[in-house]
Design an enzyme around this catalytic site. Structure first.
Site, PDB file in Angstrom:
ATOM      1  N   THR A 187      19.630  33.819 -17.308  1.00  0.00           N
ATOM      2  CA  THR A 187      20.360  35.060 -17.036  1.00  0.00           C
ATOM      3  C   THR A 187      21.659  35.145 -17.828  1.00  0.00           C
ATOM      4  OG1 THR A 187      19.460  35.005 -14.799  1.00  0.00           O
ATOM      5  CG2 THR A 187      21.269  36.517 -15.189  1.00  0.00           C
TER       6      THR A 187
ATOM      7  N   GLU B 150      14.670  33.222  -9.894  1.00  0.00           N
ATOM      8  CA  GLU B 150      13.328  33.061 -10.487  1.00  0.00           C
ATOM      9  C   GLU B 150      12.537  34.367 -10.468  1.00  0.00           C
ATOM     10  OE1 GLU B 150      12.332  29.921 -11.995  1.00  0.00           O
ATOM     11  OE2 GLU B 150      14.493  30.017 -11.748  1.00  0.00           O
TER      12      GLU B 150
ATOM     13  N   ASP C  93       5.400  30.176 -14.145  1.00  0.00           N
ATOM     14  CA  ASP C  93       4.175  29.829 -13.430  1.00  0.00           C
ATOM     15  C   ASP C  93       4.345  28.491 -12.717  1.00  0.00           C
ATOM     16  OD1 ASP C  93       3.241  32.115 -14.604  1.00  0.00           O
ATOM     17  OD2 ASP C  93       2.054  31.105 -16.132  1.00  0.00           O
TER      18      ASP C  93
END
Length: 399
Positions: A133, A376, A251
């Protein structure tokens, strides 16, 4: 379908549960009040986890070593499953302390997802935070503006990252940066930047609503030189592929964040059941519509919690068996993040003054749980990803 925890993880989970009750819970309030103070009690636990991980399936944030898509017909419960189940128990103790655990950073999952064999060996055992971020964007990971410019055998990084979990304490930072802003997503790569590298500086630590035991840093990169060998995976810009390789990180991490939410909610749900035990039917023999309002709300939360837990297990199981799990990882994270926060807040509400004061940990669990629906990938981003997967749309077709 066998929905019980695999028997081979029984000892691991029993140990994690004991740690949650006897190590994390007793110091939970202490480090909630002493924000940014490193929990020294975790050093002992880190050594224990290192030993367990060396033995194979343990509690390891760098889960899912191995690429998706080359599965066979066998059924495996490996490090993804053991990590997710272990995280549930540890967050049953304290989420902020779990996030502060040495060598269990989310950057370790990025390394596991993207690194080549040589890098996996070279970075084995480090504590890696993850920096994605930036001040100009939140959940849109494709908007990365931190640049990486090739200079001989090095890359030079320039930019700023915010909300880096364990950014001050970790041994290294996995930094997402772009090789060419004009080429969009395909040019985004991740770099391992060791702590102390000239040009990298921690600008500040954030004061937060919850997970106060965990340090959350703003990090600036000014002409920060890192070896080209620290670019994780393939350095080639493949426009057709986009940044799918880098996105494989999520993932790995999203099922683990779902496990955090499941663990935190488990603690609150168990406590509210203790408080209202006289209102509940332990055998669930009373028809739902004939129960008290209090009991009905608690039963409803139990059902939602169980749904989140099973979705989390499915995403972790798919990762262990090298099945593409992007859709399932987002479903698990979206469900668990939302339900976990709803459960902890409802438990505070039902417990009334008992839930709102600091004699109980209920109010702390409610504060800690909020971030699990945000980092996330926010709830909204997860739903967008799920919609794309269901409808077969690309990110440019469905925004």
């Amino acid at each position: 379908m066998n929905l019980q925890n695999p028997k081979k993880f029984k000892m691991l989970l029993e140990q994690a549960h004991e740690v949650a009750l006897n190590v994390l819970r007793p110091v939970s309030r202490k480090y909630d009040k002493a924000e940014h103070t490193y929990p020294k009690e975790l050093d002992m636990l880190a050594s224990l986890l290192d030993g367990m991980n060396d033995g194979g399936d343990g509690l390891n944030a760098g889960a899912a070593v191995g690429k998706r898509g080359n599965s066979d017909d066998s059924n495996k419960n490996g490090v993804n499953m053991s990590t997710a189940l272990g995280i549930v128990e540890m967050c049953y103790g304290d989420t902020g302390l779990l996030l502060s655990m040495p060598r269990q950073g989310l950057g370790n999952s990025a390394i596991a997802a993207v690194a080549n064999d040589e890098q996996l060996q070279r970075f084995k055992g480090i504590w890696a935070a993850m920096a994605i971020t930036e001040p100009g964007f939140g959940s849109d990971s494709a908007a990365v503006r931190t640049s990486a410019t090739k200079d001989g055998d090095d890359y030079i990084l320039n930019g700023e990252k915010i909300f880096v979990t364990s950014g001050e304490r970790a041994d290294a930072i996995v930094v997402w940066a772009t090789l060419d802003k004009n080429l969009g997503r395909a040019a985004i790569k991740s770099f391992v930047v060791p702590k102390g590298t000239p040009g990298m500086s921690v600008e500040r630590l954030e004061h937060k609503l919850g997970i106060k035991a965990s340090d959350t840093a703003t990090i600036r990169f000014i002409d920060c030189r890192v070896p080209a060998s620290n670019l994780l995976g393939n350095a080639d810009i493949e426009v057709a592929k986009g940044f799918a390789g880098v996105m494989e990180t999520f993932d790995n991490t999203r099922p683990l964040v779902a496990a955090m939410a499941v663990g935190c909610a488990k603690a609150a749900l168990e406590r509210i059941q203790e408080i209202f035990k006289d209102y509940l039917d332990p055998d669930y023999a009373t028809p739902y519509l004939q129960t008290s309002n209090i009991a009905a709300q608690i039963y409803r939360m139990q059902a939602e919690w169980e749904a989140a837990r099973l979705l989390m297990l499915k995403a972790a199981w798919m990762a262990d068996n090298k099945k593409p799990n992007s859709r399932e990882a987002s479903i698990a994270k979206a469900k668990a993040g939302r339900v976990g926060n709803e459960i902890t807040l409802k438990c505070v509400e039902l417990a009334a003054s008992l839930g709102y004061n600091e004699e109980e940990l209920l109010e702390k669990w409610a504060r800690d749980s909020k971030i699990l629906d945000i980092f996330e990938g926010t709830q909204q981003i997860q739903q967008l990803i799920i919609a794309r997967r269901e409808l077969g749309k690309s990110s440019s077709e469905l925004k």
